[in-house]
Write a protein that holds these residues in place. Structure first.
Motif: not given
Length: 197
Positions: A111-124
């Motif tokens: 339900n969030l705006p698109l595109p998904h743009m900007g900084w986000n975490h990766i979890v490995f």
């Protein structure tokens, strides 16, 4: 080291070349199959649409070449999505089918705006050479509206309302949904890790 950057005609090729040069390596932007096959490392960057990229790859007879590669190849953003089997983009686009998944429009699940743009975490949660000297939950730069769901090839996940595959691997094929060339020190480290694997 011979590093080939595939020229899909719709990618941010200069940004990738500059990022690689800062690491002390040189690269060649090419659509020549013989150059690609002889390279030690191959990068398939992507900015644009799957349909356009697939038309370019088909026109340059690179699909068969990609499937033949035994050296490490890194798909970036759209490049990773092209490794899947099918895209829902533009009423459906058949992609090259390394990962037996399709990539899906985020709006169906988020339900969030698109595109998904900007900084986000990766979890490995895997110890992997690609993540050497990168902190867990490190942030990278994303720009995309399509995603590949979690699957057996997923090495790292990111959450944007839903969790999706942000790093994948099958044999010598690696994919990252984010743009390491735009992700500061962490992105440089990931590119370095790929080049030095």
């Amino acid at each position: 080291m011979n590093i080939a950057i595939l020229n899909t005609g719709c990618a941010n090729l200069t940004s990738i070349q500059v990022a690689i040069k800062k690491l002390g390596y040189t690269s060649t932007v090419t659509s020549d199959s013989s150059v690609v096959l002889k390279s030690k490392k191959v990068i398939l960057p992507g900015v644009g649409t799957a349909s356009t990229a697939m038309k370019k790859l088909n026109k340059k007879n690179l699909i068969t070449t990609l499937k033949q590669l035994t050296q490490p190849i890194l798909g970036i953003c759209l490049g990773m999505q092209i490794f899947s089997q099918f895209s829902e983009e533009c009423q459906g686009v058949k992609t090259i089918g390394i990962f037996k998944n399709c990539f899906t429009y985020l709006l169906k699940s988020s339900n969030l705006p698109l595109p998904h743009m900007g900084w986000n975490h990766i979890v490995f949660n895997h110890v992997h050479p690609l993540f050497k000297n990168i902190e867990k939950k490190q942030r990278f730069y994303f720009v995309h509206s399509y995603f590949i769901p979690l699957n057996k090839y997923t090495l790292a996940t990111t959450t944007y309302d839903i969790s999706f595959s942000s790093v994948m691997q099958k044999n010598n094929f690696f994919g990252v949904q984010f743009h390491p060339e735009k992700s500061g020190d962490a992105g440089s480290q990931l590119l370095k890790n790929f080049l030095e694997m």
